[in-house]
Motif scaffolding. Structure first.
Motif, short mmCIF file in Angstrom:
data_model
loop_
_atom_site.label_atom_id
_atom_site.label_comp_id
_atom_site.label_asym_id
_atom_site.label_seq_id
_atom_site.Cartn_x
_atom_site.Cartn_y
_atom_site.Cartn_z
N THR A 204 0.83 -1.21 0.00
CA THR A 204 0.00 0.00 0.00
C THR A 204 0.86 1.26 0.00
O THR A 204 0.55 2.23 -0.70
CB THR A 204 -0.94 0.01 1.21
N GLN A 205 1.96 1.26 0.76
CA GLN A 205 2.83 2.44 0.76
C GLN A 205 3.43 2.67 -0.62
O GLN A 205 3.43 3.79 -1.14
CB GLN A 205 3.95 2.24 1.79
N LEU A 206 3.93 1.59 -1.24
CA LEU A 206 4.49 1.70 -2.58
C LEU A 206 3.43 2.18 -3.57
O LEU A 206 3.68 3.05 -4.41
CB LEU A 206 5.05 0.36 -3.03
N GLY A 207 2.23 1.60 -3.47
CA GLY A 207 1.17 1.93 -4.40
C GLY A 207 0.76 3.39 -4.34
O GLY A 207 0.62 4.06 -5.37
N TRP A 208 0.60 3.92 -3.12
CA TRP A 208 0.17 5.31 -3.00
C TRP A 208 1.26 6.27 -3.44
O TRP A 208 0.97 7.30 -4.06
CB TRP A 208 -0.27 5.60 -1.56
N VAL A 209 2.51 5.96 -3.14
CA VAL A 209 3.61 6.82 -3.61
C VAL A 209 3.68 6.78 -5.13
O VAL A 209 3.87 7.82 -5.79
CB VAL A 209 4.96 6.37 -2.99
#
Length: 249
Positions: A187-192
């Protein structure tokens, strides 16, 4: 004194503004405009949103692929250009395959990240080779093809600057994303990644517009070919009219 060397006057201003407008319209067409950006962002945004909520890789991947197909279908129904939508479908499809094969949701983003890195290197390598990639992309759009390489050095310089800008901006984006691929969760990678979809792209397009707006105008090779064909027809008609033995009346 050439048109490039002439000082700018008030009478020249409308022409300069027209050149800038043509450049802006061509960039808008080449890179897909607002709709192209939406089609680029929406599948990834849907994937990370659904995965953030339910952590279901299969449902998130299928939803992302489904919306990509819908975007293509809408373009086909409206008979619009489909190249941007199709590129989005292929990108999402590769991401879905990677993620399904490995079972790691982060791999949904990996093909796109590798593509971005490859594109960054392509911009830099082609510029070093004297054939900047942005010129190869935009040459046909401006109807100049490759005339800028040998006949328009100011324009070639502008294309080189723009290609450097694209290459370095994309490399900077990769420098952020690849460490996150290893250290952050999905999720962190996706939002960034979603957050970095549009701003770097807009920056690169803006810098391209700045460089080209200051460059000499493109040489319309299509108009030149049409003029040559017309001149040949007129010369042939003149030869026939003056041929020995021809009489009038």
């Amino acid at each position: 004194m050439t048109s490039v060397d002439k000082p700018t006057t008030d009478r020249d201003a409308p022409a300069g503004q027209a050149d800038k407008a043509v450049t802006e319209a061509a960039l808008f067409e080449a890179f897909g405009g607002v709709r192209g950006m939406v089609e680029t962002v929406l599948p990834g945004l849907l994937f990370v949103t659904i995965y953030t909520i339910n952590k279901n890789l299969h449902f998130s991947a299928i939803a992302a692929l489904g919306v990509s197909l819908v975007l293509v279908a809408v373009r086909l129904i409206r008979r619009d250009t489909v190249k941007h939508a199709f590129s989005g479908v292929f990108g999402v499809a590769f991401g879905v395959v990677f993620a399904m094969m490995t079972g790691n949701a982060k791999d949904f983003y990996l093909p796109g990240m590798i593509y971005t890195l490859g594109l960054a290197l392509a911009y830099i390598i082609t510029t070093l080779a004297g054939v900047p990639l942005i010129g190869l992309i935009l040459g046909p759009v401006f109807k100049e093809n490759l005339s800028w390489r040998t006949r328009n050095p100011g324009r070639k310089k502008a294309y080189a600057k723009a290609s450097w800008a694209w290459g370095l901006i994309l490399l900077a984006k990769c420098a952020i994303l690849f460490p996150l691929y290893w250290w952050a969760d999905t999720t962190q990678l996706g939002w960034v990644l979603v957050a970095l979809k549009i701003p770097p792209f807009l920056l690169a397009v803006y810098l391209t517009w700045v460089f080209l707006a200051k460059a000499p105008p493109p040489i319309d090779v299509f108009a030149e070919m049409e003029a040559e064909e017309q001149a040949e027809k007129e010369a042939e008609q003149a030869r026939k009219a003056t041929a020995p033995g021809r009489t009038d009346g």
